[in-house]
Structures are given as C-alpha cells and as structure tokens.
Design a protein around this motif. Sequence first.
Motif, PDB file in Angstrom:
ATOM      1  N   GLY A   1      29.649  44.232  50.289  1.00 28.78           N
ATOM      2  CA  GLY A   1      30.437  44.435  51.502  1.00 28.78           C
ATOM      3  C   GLY A   1      31.914  44.520  51.199  1.00 28.78           C
ATOM      4  N   GLN A   2      32.702  44.114  52.155  1.00 28.76           N
ATOM      5  CA  GLN A   2      34.149  44.238  52.031  1.00 28.76           C
ATOM      6  C   GLN A   2      34.820  43.056  51.343  1.00 28.76           C
ATOM      7  N   ALA A   3      34.077  41.974  51.066  1.00 28.30           N
ATOM      8  CA  ALA A   3      34.682  40.772  50.487  1.00 28.30           C
ATOM      9  C   ALA A   3      35.468  41.048  49.206  1.00 28.30           C
ATOM     10  N   PRO A   4      34.944  41.811  48.248  1.00 25.25           N
ATOM     11  CA  PRO A   4      35.744  42.041  47.027  1.00 25.25           C
ATOM     12  C   PRO A   4      37.053  42.763  47.315  1.00 25.25           C
ATOM     13  N   TRP A   5      37.010  43.773  48.183  1.00 19.77           N
ATOM     14  CA  TRP A   5      38.237  44.525  48.482  1.00 19.77           C
ATOM     15  C   TRP A   5      39.262  43.648  49.173  1.00 19.77           C
ATOM     16  N   ARG A   6      38.800  42.805  50.065  1.00 18.73           N
ATOM     17  CA  ARG A   6      39.739  41.895  50.744  1.00 18.73           C
ATOM     18  C   ARG A   6      40.394  40.952  49.738  1.00 18.73           C
TER      19      ARG A   6
ATOM     20  N   SER B   1      45.336  42.421  38.163  1.00 14.96           N
ATOM     21  CA  SER B   1      44.482  41.916  37.098  1.00 14.96           C
ATOM     22  C   SER B   1      43.117  41.572  37.670  1.00 14.96           C
ATOM     23  N   GLY B   2      42.055  41.894  36.930  1.00 12.14           N
ATOM     24  CA  GLY B   2      40.701  41.621  37.392  1.00 12.14           C
ATOM     25  C   GLY B   2      40.338  40.148  37.317  1.00 12.14           C
ATOM     26  N   ARG B   3      39.389  39.760  38.156  1.00 15.04           N
ATOM     27  CA  ARG B   3      38.888  38.381  38.168  1.00 15.04           C
ATOM     28  C   ARG B   3      37.367  38.409  38.276  1.00 15.04           C
ATOM     29  N   ASP B   4      36.724  37.478  37.599  1.00 19.70           N
ATOM     30  CA  ASP B   4      35.267  37.417  37.607  1.00 19.70           C
ATOM     31  C   ASP B   4      34.687  37.275  39.006  1.00 19.70           C
ATOM     32  N   ASP B   5      35.315  36.481  39.851  1.00 14.54           N
ATOM     33  CA  ASP B   5      34.728  36.272  41.177  1.00 14.54           C
ATOM     34  C   ASP B   5      34.686  37.565  41.989  1.00 14.54           C
ATOM     35  N   TRP B   6      35.479  38.553  41.659  1.00 19.80           N
ATOM     36  CA  TRP B   6      35.387  39.839  42.353  1.00 19.80           C
ATOM     37  C   TRP B   6      34.124  40.585  41.942  1.00 19.80           C
ATOM     38  N   ILE B   7      33.718  40.452  40.680  1.00 20.40           N
ATOM     39  CA  ILE B   7      32.490  41.100  40.211  1.00 20.40           C
ATOM     40  C   ILE B   7      31.284  40.519  40.927  1.00 20.40           C
ATOM     41  N   TRP B   8      31.268  39.215  41.104  1.00 19.42           N
ATOM     42  CA  TRP B   8      30.082  38.531  41.617  1.00 19.42           C
ATOM     43  C   TRP B   8      30.147  38.270  43.112  1.00 19.42           C
ATOM     44  N   CYS B   9      31.132  38.824  43.816  1.00 17.81           N
ATOM     45  CA  CYS B   9      31.213  38.699  45.281  1.00 17.81           C
ATOM     46  C   CYS B   9      29.958  39.276  45.932  1.00 17.81           C
ATOM     47  N   PRO B  10      29.596  38.755  47.092  1.00 20.14           N
ATOM     48  CA  PRO B  10      28.495  39.384  47.834  1.00 20.14           C
ATOM     49  C   PRO B  10      28.866  40.817  48.209  1.00 20.14           C
TER      50      PRO B  10
END
Length: 120
Positions: free
Chosen positions: A96-101, A85-94
Amino acid sequence: MHLGGPVDHGRIHFVHTVPGRIRGGSELRPGLWIGGELDDLAAVLAERAESKAPVDDVRIFLGYAGWGESQLDAELAANSWLPVSGRDDWIWCPPGQAPWRAVLKSASEGEAPPEPHEAN
C-alpha cells in the motif's frame, strides 16, 4: 507481489533475508540478498502457504525501474527525484501507501540525500 517499476512487467525480481534457504542470490549489503534460485523461492513460499505463516523475509517485485545512459543524472539535475537514503523498514512495510509515506516523511524531515552515484 509488488510493482517494481514501469519496465518489463514480464520479469520478477526479489529480495530476501534467507540465503540459507534461497541459493544463488547476491548480497546487496549484510543480511539483504537479491535474487537466487527460483525453485528455492517457490519452496519457501509453498512452505509458508501450507503453514499459513506470513512471508516477512521475501519481497517479490514485478518489473523494475531503468534509465538510459545519463537519463537518471539529467532527471536528478532537473529535481525530478527526491533522493533519500534507504531503510530496511521501507522494504518490509505492508503493501500500500505506507512505504511512500515513510519515504516522503523522511525527506520532509531534512534527511541528507545519499552521495551521487558515479558511473564507472
């Protein structure tokens, strides 16, 4: 600018949380919009650049992910994807690799996948 997927790198898509500033978008869910007037987007970005303010309410993607008829269903059946399930904080991550992690961590913690999409 973020890479949105391997299809059509000549096209941009954007999401934002400023429908009062960027007219003409479509609301994906309360508070999150996709698309809108490019002139409005340009004005918002120019204003932020001039004031050196961070752009933390707009994300621009070059390209997109797309599938042929039944292709995604077949890939899901073959376990080629790890749906979460998607989360807003993944959209607004800096960038790089942070969203994938974050996505992989969520999946490894046993979060239930979203309900399958049914074609109309």
